[in-house]
Design a protein around this motif. Sequence first.
Motif, PDB file in Angstrom:
ATOM      1  N   GLU A  58       0.835  -1.203   0.000  1.00 52.75           N
ATOM      2  CA  GLU A  58       0.000   0.000   0.000  1.00 52.75           C
ATOM      3  C   GLU A  58       0.870   1.254   0.000  1.00 52.75           C
ATOM      4  O   GLU A  58       1.997   1.239   0.491  1.00 52.75           O
ATOM      5  CB  GLU A  58      -0.906   0.022   1.244  1.00 52.75           C
ATOM      6  CG  GLU A  58      -1.864  -1.164   1.332  1.00 52.75           C
ATOM      7  CD  GLU A  58      -2.672  -1.152   2.624  1.00 52.75           C
ATOM      8  OE1 GLU A  58      -2.407  -0.269   3.476  1.00 52.75           O
ATOM      9  OE2 GLU A  58      -3.557  -2.012   2.778  1.00 52.75           O
ATOM     10  N   ARG A  59       0.332   2.308  -0.601  1.00 52.24           N
ATOM     11  CA  ARG A  59       0.887   3.670  -0.519  1.00 52.24           C
ATOM     12  C   ARG A  59       2.337   3.756  -0.995  1.00 52.24           C
ATOM     13  O   ARG A  59       3.156   4.481  -0.429  1.00 52.24           O
ATOM     14  CB  ARG A  59       0.784   4.223   0.911  1.00 52.24           C
ATOM     15  CG  ARG A  59      -0.612   4.222   1.490  1.00 52.24           C
ATOM     16  CD  ARG A  59      -0.639   4.848   2.876  1.00 52.24           C
ATOM     17  NE  ARG A  59       0.416   4.328   3.745  1.00 52.24           N
ATOM     18  CZ  ARG A  59       0.351   3.176   4.391  1.00 52.24           C
ATOM     19  NH1 ARG A  59      -0.732   2.402   4.264  1.00 52.24           N
ATOM     20  NH2 ARG A  59       1.352   2.777   5.168  1.00 52.24           N
ATOM     21  N   LEU A  60       2.669   3.055  -2.038  1.00 49.34           N
ATOM     22  CA  LEU A  60       4.028   3.140  -2.574  1.00 49.34           C
ATOM     23  C   LEU A  60       4.153   4.352  -3.499  1.00 49.34           C
ATOM     24  O   LEU A  60       3.186   4.786  -4.133  1.00 49.34           O
ATOM     25  CB  LEU A  60       4.385   1.879  -3.358  1.00 49.34           C
ATOM     26  CG  LEU A  60       4.408   0.562  -2.592  1.00 49.34           C
ATOM     27  CD1 LEU A  60       4.896  -0.565  -3.511  1.00 49.34           C
ATOM     28  CD2 LEU A  60       5.273   0.648  -1.346  1.00 49.34           C
ATOM     29  N   THR A  61       5.369   4.867  -3.583  1.00 44.40           N
ATOM     30  CA  THR A  61       5.730   5.832  -4.608  1.00 44.40           C
ATOM     31  C   THR A  61       6.681   5.128  -5.561  1.00 44.40           C
ATOM     32  O   THR A  61       7.713   4.600  -5.133  1.00 44.40           O
ATOM     33  CB  THR A  61       6.416   7.064  -4.002  1.00 44.40           C
ATOM     34  OG1 THR A  61       5.500   7.723  -3.106  1.00 44.40           O
ATOM     35  CG2 THR A  61       6.828   8.041  -5.093  1.00 44.40           C
ATOM     36  N   VAL A  62       6.332   5.097  -6.837  1.00 44.28           N
ATOM     37  CA  VAL A  62       7.095   4.334  -7.831  1.00 44.28           C
ATOM     38  C   VAL A  62       7.560   5.267  -8.943  1.00 44.28           C
ATOM     39  O   VAL A  62       6.746   5.928  -9.599  1.00 44.28           O
ATOM     40  CB  VAL A  62       6.252   3.195  -8.438  1.00 44.28           C
ATOM     41  CG1 VAL A  62       7.064   2.426  -9.479  1.00 44.28           C
ATOM     42  CG2 VAL A  62       5.761   2.244  -7.350  1.00 44.28           C
ATOM     43  N   LEU A  63       8.864   5.311  -9.142  1.00 42.24           N
ATOM     44  CA  LEU A  63       9.467   6.017 -10.275  1.00 42.24           C
ATOM     45  C   LEU A  63       9.934   4.968 -11.272  1.00 42.24           C
ATOM     46  O   LEU A  63      10.617   4.011 -10.907  1.00 42.24           O
ATOM     47  CB  LEU A  63      10.651   6.855  -9.813  1.00 42.24           C
ATOM     48  CG  LEU A  63      11.531   7.477 -10.913  1.00 42.24           C
ATOM     49  CD1 LEU A  63      10.754   8.528 -11.691  1.00 42.24           C
ATOM     50  CD2 LEU A  63      12.791   8.083 -10.301  1.00 42.24           C
ATOM     51  N   THR A  64       9.578   5.122 -12.539  1.00 42.52           N
ATOM     52  CA  THR A  64       9.962   4.117 -13.531  1.00 42.52           C
ATOM     53  C   THR A  64      10.152   4.741 -14.902  1.00 42.52           C
ATOM     54  O   THR A  64       9.553   5.776 -15.216  1.00 42.52           O
ATOM     55  CB  THR A  64       8.905   2.997 -13.613  1.00 42.52           C
ATOM     56  OG1 THR A  64       9.349   1.964 -14.502  1.00 42.52           O
ATOM     57  CG2 THR A  64       7.563   3.532 -14.112  1.00 42.52           C
ATOM     58  N   ASN A  65      10.977   4.094 -15.705  1.00 43.73           N
ATOM     59  CA  ASN A  65      11.117   4.472 -17.117  1.00 43.73           C
ATOM     60  C   ASN A  65      10.449   3.444 -18.013  1.00 43.73           C
ATOM     61  O   ASN A  65      10.720   3.378 -19.208  1.00 43.73           O
ATOM     62  CB  ASN A  65      12.588   4.629 -17.498  1.00 43.73           C
ATOM     63  CG  ASN A  65      13.360   3.318 -17.443  1.00 43.73           C
ATOM     64  OD1 ASN A  65      13.116   2.478 -16.571  1.00 43.73           O
ATOM     65  ND2 ASN A  65      14.306   3.134 -18.355  1.00 43.73           N
ATOM     66  N   SER A  66       9.549   2.647 -17.446  1.00 44.94           N
ATOM     67  CA  SER A  66       8.876   1.572 -18.181  1.00 44.94           C
ATOM     68  C   SER A  66       7.425   1.898 -18.469  1.00 44.94           C
ATOM     69  O   SER A  66       6.629   2.136 -17.549  1.00 44.94           O
ATOM     70  CB  SER A  66       8.941   0.271 -17.365  1.00 44.94           C
ATOM     71  OG  SER A  66       8.059  -0.698 -17.880  1.00 44.94           O
TER      72      SER A  66
END
Length: 261
Positions: free
Chosen positions: A116-124
């Motif tokens: 829950e409540r994750l912060t996700v940075l991605t280049n996908s």
Amino acid sequence: MLALERRNEILEKLQTEKRVVVSELSAHYGVSEETIRRDLDKLEKEGYATKSYGGAVINENMSIDLPFNIRKNQNVRGKQMIASLAAALVENGDHIILDASSTAVFAAKALKETKERLTVLTNSMEVLLALTDTPEWELISTGGVMDERYLTFLGADAENAVRAHYADKVFFSCKAISRERGFMESRDSLAGIKRVMLSSGRQRILLADSSKFDRSAFSVVSDLHNVDIVVTDVKPSEEWMDYFARSGVSCIFPGSDASPA
């Protein structure tokens, strides 16, 4: 069906069966044999296949990258195991970075089911699509130049977006792993953004199924001393386990002491 879709299906068939026959493909797709020959010509020019009398055989060269939609269907069971182990390393509320590997997509789906409540940075692009219905999460795209072959954002803008953040955990995969050379990618642009990711997280976690071990690829990303944890689907050889111990790298696999019960 679009020609690109047909060629991808032919390539997937080549991966499974190692060879294809023009007449059989012509009948299956309802197109002329000449159309199929043009498809095989293109696959040969791209390095995926070698034409033979009446058909083609797969090119087994490890340095050639398959399209993302083909790679994501390879070793699905292994990637699911890795994803489950990776998700267990994440706490609710963590800030994480996910690369554009097919394994990272499986990890994203596992995280979606358990955290829950994750912060996700991605280049996908695929990771972003997998996590679109997570309203309590914060999703951040790096932006950059879209490479449709890998469904990833690359280039200076993507790398600068990663540099502007510092995550609790960075999850990434690779093309190959070698004790002598570290972990590698097939292209400099893919290696470059992963080098930036390595410096943008407190804990750096390499997701690599057993097929990646004792292989080599063109672009060296880093040696394994810059990795904190390796997550894989099968226990590596004793040589590898000794190497990880000497390098201060934890290795997690199904049934290992560090894996969840």
